[in-house]
Design an enzyme around this catalytic site. Sequence first.
Site, PDB file in Angstrom:
ATOM      1  N   ARG A 127       0.839  -1.205   0.000  1.00 19.96           N
ATOM      2  CA  ARG A 127       0.000   0.000   0.000  1.00 19.96           C
ATOM      3  C   ARG A 127       0.877   1.260   0.000  1.00 19.96           C
ATOM      4  O   ARG A 127       0.528   2.269  -0.613  1.00 19.96           O
ATOM      5  CB  ARG A 127      -0.915  -0.006   1.232  1.00 19.96           C
ATOM      6  CG  ARG A 127      -1.943   1.112   1.216  1.00 19.96           C
ATOM      7  CD  ARG A 127      -2.955   0.950   2.314  1.00 19.96           C
ATOM      8  NE  ARG A 127      -2.441   1.347   3.613  1.00 19.96           N
ATOM      9  CZ  ARG A 127      -3.091   1.205   4.757  1.00 19.96           C
ATOM     10  NH1 ARG A 127      -4.289   0.652   4.774  1.00 19.96           N
ATOM     11  NH2 ARG A 127      -2.568   1.606   5.893  1.00 19.96           N
ATOM     12  N   ARG A 133       0.745   6.663   1.548  1.00 21.04           N
ATOM     13  CA  ARG A 133       0.307   7.216   2.825  1.00 21.04           C
ATOM     14  C   ARG A 133       1.504   7.530   3.709  1.00 21.04           C
ATOM     15  O   ARG A 133       2.428   6.732   3.813  1.00 21.04           O
ATOM     16  CB  ARG A 133      -0.611   6.210   3.548  1.00 21.04           C
ATOM     17  CG  ARG A 133      -2.067   6.538   3.400  1.00 21.04           C
ATOM     18  CD  ARG A 133      -2.932   5.488   4.018  1.00 21.04           C
ATOM     19  NE  ARG A 133      -2.741   5.339   5.471  1.00 21.04           N
ATOM     20  CZ  ARG A 133      -3.601   4.710   6.252  1.00 21.04           C
ATOM     21  NH1 ARG A 133      -4.697   4.186   5.751  1.00 21.04           N
ATOM     22  NH2 ARG A 133      -3.377   4.605   7.543  1.00 21.04           N
ATOM     23  N   ARG A 144       2.239   1.257  14.687  1.00 21.42           N
ATOM     24  CA  ARG A 144       0.785   1.139  14.596  1.00 21.42           C
ATOM     25  C   ARG A 144       0.321  -0.260  15.008  1.00 21.42           C
ATOM     26  O   ARG A 144      -0.729  -0.414  15.616  1.00 21.42           O
ATOM     27  CB  ARG A 144       0.319   1.493  13.176  1.00 21.42           C
ATOM     28  CG  ARG A 144       0.327   3.011  12.946  1.00 21.42           C
ATOM     29  CD  ARG A 144       0.325   3.393  11.484  1.00 21.42           C
ATOM     30  NE  ARG A 144      -0.796   2.846  10.768  1.00 21.42           N
ATOM     31  CZ  ARG A 144      -0.748   2.449   9.495  1.00 21.42           C
ATOM     32  NH1 ARG A 144       0.376   2.541   8.810  1.00 21.42           N
ATOM     33  NH2 ARG A 144      -1.809   1.987   8.916  1.00 21.42           N
TER      34      ARG A 144
HETATM   35  P1  AMP Z   1      -6.566   4.234   9.654  1.00 22.10           P
HETATM   36  O1  AMP Z   1      -6.763   4.786   8.298  1.00 22.10           O
HETATM   37  O2  AMP Z   1      -7.851   3.688  10.234  1.00 22.10           O
HETATM   38  O3  AMP Z   1      -5.441   3.253   9.744  1.00 22.10           O
HETATM   39  O4  AMP Z   1      -6.174   5.453  10.606  1.00 22.10           O
HETATM   40  C1  AMP Z   1      -4.999   6.213  10.354  1.00 22.10           C
HETATM   41  C2  AMP Z   1      -4.589   6.965  11.616  1.00 22.10           C
HETATM   42  O5  AMP Z   1      -5.631   7.868  12.000  1.00 22.10           O
HETATM   43  C3  AMP Z   1      -4.349   6.103  12.835  1.00 22.10           C
HETATM   44  O6  AMP Z   1      -3.061   5.537  12.865  1.00 22.10           O
HETATM   45  C4  AMP Z   1      -4.555   7.124  13.952  1.00 22.10           C
HETATM   46  O7  AMP Z   1      -3.461   7.999  14.076  1.00 22.10           O
HETATM   47  C5  AMP Z   1      -5.726   7.933  13.413  1.00 22.10           C
HETATM   48  N1  AMP Z   1      -7.008   7.333  13.826  1.00 22.10           N
HETATM   49  C6  AMP Z   1      -7.957   6.756  13.024  1.00 22.10           C
HETATM   50  N2  AMP Z   1      -8.996   6.327  13.749  1.00 22.10           N
HETATM   51  C7  AMP Z   1      -8.709   6.613  15.045  1.00 22.10           C
HETATM   52  C8  AMP Z   1      -9.381   6.391  16.269  1.00 22.10           C
HETATM   53  N3  AMP Z   1     -10.573   5.762  16.313  1.00 22.10           N
HETATM   54  N4  AMP Z   1      -8.795   6.843  17.404  1.00 22.10           N
HETATM   55  C9  AMP Z   1      -7.617   7.470  17.372  1.00 22.10           C
HETATM   56  N5  AMP Z   1      -6.911   7.695  16.260  1.00 22.10           N
HETATM   57  C10 AMP Z   1      -7.452   7.264  15.093  1.00 22.10           C
END
Ligand code: AMP
Length: 194
Positions: A127, A133, A144
């Site tokens: 990805r 990203r 992560r």
């Molecule tokens: P994702 O696209 O779902 O992997 O989210 C990317 C990033 O956004 C994560 O690594 C967090 O930094 C932030 N993020 C997304 N959803 C949340 C959440 N529910 N709580 C806290 N941070 C979030």
Amino acid sequence: MRLILMGPPGAGKGTQARYVAARFGVPAISTGDIFRVNVSQGTELGVEAKRYMDAGEYVPDEITNKMVRNRIDEPDAAPGFLLDGYPRTLAQVEELDGMIKFTGHALDAVVVLTVDRDELVQRLLQRAKTEGRADDTEEVIRRRQEVYAEQTAPLLDVYAERGKLVEVDGMGEVGQVTSRVFAALEAASGATAG
Ligand code: AMP
């Protein structure tokens, strides 16, 4: 339909969320996507969130909860929603419970996609090449995964105890995984997809 899609980074939540949400006629709400839109637009929320995202850390609950509350209040989410990437902490679970209770509805199911650790890393590195990203570097990917294991994996027990957890094998082709999600949801709730 009020659904949550869970799983570690790279499990395919975003991809599956679109198909599952379309099937049930509800919006797919991805907190990660909303944060990324805000980052790209340079909003106050985006500037704040970016600091955490770039480090692979979670954006503070207070900020995230408020954002989800506003999104769920929008008219398209009145018939239901599919949450992708929320809740991720126990505090967010409690907040979401309150939001759903307030609408007089109930959570239908929590789908968790399970994928081997090696496969997760492979998918995220792939990805990184195609989507670029900012948080798909090797170091941030590792962080992560740790944060997921520490803060989010415990949520699976919470939902399992409530009888809401539906585990789905997330390995293999996208279409196969989608079929498994549909079958698992139907088996779990006798849900009639619209
Ligand atoms: P994702 O696209 O779902 O992997 O989210 C990317 C990033 O956004 C994560 O690594 C967090 O930094 C932030 N993020 C997304 N959803 C949340 C959440 N529910 N709580 C806290 N941070 C979030």
